[in-house]
Scaffold this motif. Structure first.
Motif, mmCIF file in Angstrom:
data_model
loop_
_atom_site.group_PDB
_atom_site.id
_atom_site.type_symbol
_atom_site.label_atom_id
_atom_site.label_comp_id
_atom_site.label_asym_id
_atom_site.label_seq_id
_atom_site.Cartn_x
_atom_site.Cartn_y
_atom_site.Cartn_z
ATOM 1 N N ARG A 15 51.734 40.617 39.777
ATOM 2 C CA ARG A 15 51.304 40.055 38.924
ATOM 3 C C ARG A 15 52.649 37.950 38.652
ATOM 4 O O ARG A 15 52.001 37.466 39.247
ATOM 5 C CB ARG A 15 52.406 40.334 38.059
ATOM 6 N N CYS A 18 51.570 36.851 42.128
ATOM 7 C CA CYS A 18 50.017 36.375 41.839
ATOM 8 C C CYS A 18 50.114 34.935 40.636
ATOM 9 O O CYS A 18 49.352 33.856 41.288
ATOM 10 C CB CYS A 18 49.006 37.521 40.792
ATOM 11 N N GLN A 19 51.266 34.570 40.083
ATOM 12 C CA GLN A 19 51.588 33.752 39.468
ATOM 13 C C GLN A 19 51.802 32.460 40.430
ATOM 14 O O GLN A 19 50.915 30.848 40.548
ATOM 15 C CB GLN A 19 51.941 33.656 37.828
ATOM 16 N N PHE A 22 49.219 31.560 41.880
ATOM 17 C CA PHE A 22 48.101 30.550 41.182
ATOM 18 C C PHE A 22 48.188 29.342 40.935
ATOM 19 O O PHE A 22 47.536 28.172 40.967
ATOM 20 C CB PHE A 22 48.014 31.301 39.723
ATOM 21 N N LYS A 26 45.696 27.205 42.181
ATOM 22 C CA LYS A 26 45.035 26.651 40.778
ATOM 23 C C LYS A 26 43.375 27.604 40.738
ATOM 24 O O LYS A 26 42.313 26.809 40.469
ATOM 25 C CB LYS A 26 44.745 25.381 40.774
ATOM 26 N N ASP A 27 43.439 28.754 41.758
ATOM 27 C CA ASP A 27 41.996 29.430 41.425
ATOM 28 C C ASP A 27 42.362 31.049 41.967
ATOM 29 O O ASP A 27 43.455 31.149 42.590
ATOM 30 C CB ASP A 27 41.810 28.891 43.401
ATOM 31 N N ARG A 28 42.549 31.923 41.111
ATOM 32 C CA ARG A 28 42.850 33.504 40.390
ATOM 33 C C ARG A 28 41.622 33.693 42.234
ATOM 34 O O ARG A 28 42.901 35.065 42.347
ATOM 35 C CB ARG A 28 41.277 33.832 39.203
ATOM 36 N N HIS A 29 40.668 33.909 41.624
ATOM 37 C CA HIS A 29 40.557 34.740 43.035
ATOM 38 C C HIS A 29 41.454 34.307 45.068
ATOM 39 O O HIS A 29 41.578 35.390 45.032
ATOM 40 C CB HIS A 29 38.901 34.318 43.249
ATOM 41 N N ALA A 31 44.071 32.773 44.554
ATOM 42 C CA ALA A 31 46.383 33.547 44.477
ATOM 43 C C ALA A 31 45.671 35.382 44.624
ATOM 44 O O ALA A 31 46.482 35.781 45.529
ATOM 45 C CB ALA A 31 45.749 32.999 43.026
ATOM 46 N N GLU A 32 44.542 36.135 44.370
ATOM 47 C CA GLU A 32 44.791 36.965 44.545
ATOM 48 C C GLU A 32 44.263 37.416 46.173
ATOM 49 O O GLU A 32 45.150 38.711 46.959
ATOM 50 C CB GLU A 32 43.975 37.844 44.160
#
Length: 173
Positions: A15, A18-19, A22, A26-29, A31-32
């Motif tokens: 987690r 990922c933060q 991100f 600035k992109d959740r996908h 970042a994953e």
């Protein structure tokens, strides 16, 4: 070297990584994807881990560098116009051409500095990355790395000095 359970590492640090990713992408996908790539890189270098108490910081540094690499790759893809008329317009305008040259020089110089960071020792890399890429203060870095604030100040000073030396060797006056 102790055996490392990457499922457990992911549960503990996933987690936060990922933060971090991100905050850069600035992109959740994306970042994953960065976190997955981070764990792949960490797995490949697991045999180099000496102090398992600092794995979180090590993973954070890998995640940050990976996120930045992803952004650079994306920027390069976007920089190359696919439409021929746009390319002609860019390269026909002299002033535009000059600013593009300067922009490319700056990008290349930043990449060069990033590569020079890899020439520093890992403890110097850690403090510089946490200080300049994350903007953490000395006491925050000390807390993250579980070292004294004075040690962070010393490492930052020495890291800058070492980076300056590497740069002067690469670009003599």
């Amino acid at each position: 070297m102790a055996k490392i359970d990457f499922d457990e590492l992911y549960r503990i640090h996933g987690r936060k990584l990922c933060q971090i990713a991100f905050s850069i992408t600035k992109d959740r996908h994306l970042a994953e994807d960065v976190v997955q790539e981070t764990f792949i890189k960490a797995y490949k270098k697991a045999d180099t881990i000496i102090d398992t108490h600092k794995i979180g910081s090590w993973l954070a540094a890998i995640a940050a560098r990976t996120a930045i690499d992803y952004l650079r790759a994306e920027k390069r893809r976007k920089w190359l116009p696919s439409d021929q008329s746009i390319m002609e317009q860019i390269f026909s305008d002299y002033d535009n051409n000059q600013s593009l040259e300067k922009e490319v020089e700056i990008i290349l110089f930043k990449e060069e500095i990033q590569h020079m960071l890899y020439l520093l020792t890992s403890e110097y890399q850690q403090v510089l990355v946490l200080r300049f890429q994350y903007g953490l203060k000395e006491d925050e870095i000390a807390c993250k790395l579980n070292i004294k604030s004075g040690t962070v100040k010393t490492r930052l000073h020495r890291a800058r000095k070492q980076l300056k030396k590497v740069m002067s060797e690469k670009y003599p006056a």
